[in-house]
Design an enzyme around this catalytic site. Structure first.
Site: not given
Length: 293
Positions: A44-45, A107, A133, A138, A161, A204
């Protein structure tokens, strides 16, 4: 390699919009020098949702090339399309990556059974180690402990995660999972130290992008049950942990990395934009309080 301080690496971008290999080299060397346990490439980052499929694979391969076996590389391989995630994972087999970090489908909001079948299908398609994850803020869906326990029965699903910020998840997951080697990683810098004290194995981290040495030290101390010293260091970082989410990640951390000279350009892909001027002083003060300038 899947414990301690693992960085969710930012993706450095040139002014022309292409990935900056020079800055990526600088970042990777910075993490090796400061004893980061592993690098997550294109998470994501790393602005994964703004990269093309070709760029996504190329960036992972570039990260592998630069790291040259000096630090484990975990590839972000998640998608809201199961077949796409499988295809990306298969492309990386025999590439040299240490494992995959696979986010819950975003989504489309699958059921728990849909999540189970999604990760089951990916697991059965590859020999690569898989780290689940979970980041409901999000994705719009929450991978529940009971589903995680079911998935942990697959040999190559080795950990998760957990980015809910819910500290009760550590005990819930560990009590339901039969595999005692199953790795539980925090995905929330603000609560990660408490997470480790409750039985987690590391983090993480976004903060590790700019405070790699301190994050590595905190995790090392915590995993050796020296929480007094770990908390003393982490107390200085707490303002930074919070400031790096004052706008959507990775907006603040990219600004901070640029400010510290870790990257040469503070460029993000649209629809992300640069840090708002009104927040720059807040992030700068957080950097100073952390003692990393």
């Amino acid at each position: 390699m899947f414990k301690g301080s693992i960085v969710a690496l930012i993706t450095p971008i040139k002014k022309n919009g292409s990935i900056c290999k020079k800055d990526l080299t600088k970042l990777i060397n910075y993490h090796i020098k400061n004893k980061t346990s592993a690098i997550v490439s294109v998470g994501t980052t790393g602005e994964s949702s703004m990269l093309s499929k070709k760029e996504h694979c190329n960036l992972i391969m570039m990260t592998l090339e630069i790291s040259d076996g000096r630090i484990p590389i975990i590839a972000g391989t998640g998608s809201n399309d199961t077949s796409e995630s499988i295809n990306l994972t298969k492309k990386l087999e025999n590439s040299g990556i240490s494992g995959c970090l696979t986010v819950t489908p975003y989504y489309n909001r699958p059921t728990q059974e849909g999540l189970y079948q999604h990760f089951k299908s990916i697991s059965e398609s590859t020999h690569l180690p898989q780290i689940l994850y979970n980041v409901p803020s999000r994705t719009g869906c929450d991978l529940l402990p009971e589903t995680i326990a079911r998935l942990s029965n697959f040999k190559n699903i080795i950990g998760i995660k957990e980015a809910t910020g819910d500290l009760s998840r550590v005990n819930k997951i560990s009590s339901l999972v039969n595999n005692k080697k199953f790795i539980i990683l925090s995905g929330d810098d603000i609560t990660f130290l408490d997470f480790i004290q409750l039985g987690g194995h590391g983090v993480i981290s976004v903060t590790a992008n700019i405070a790699a040495k301190k994050m590595s030290k905190i995790c090392s101390l915590a995993l050796n049950n020296n929480f007094i010293k770990a908390r003393k260091i982490n107390k200085k970082l707490m303002y930074l942990h919070k400031a790096l989410f004052i706008e959507s990640n990775p907006i603040p951390v990219k600004w901070a990395a640029f400010k510290l000279g870790l990257i040469n350009n503070n460029i993000l892909r649209l629809p992300l934009t640069k840090l708002s001027k009104k927040f720059e002083l807040i992030v700068e003060k957080a950097i100073c309080k952390a003692g990393i300038i």
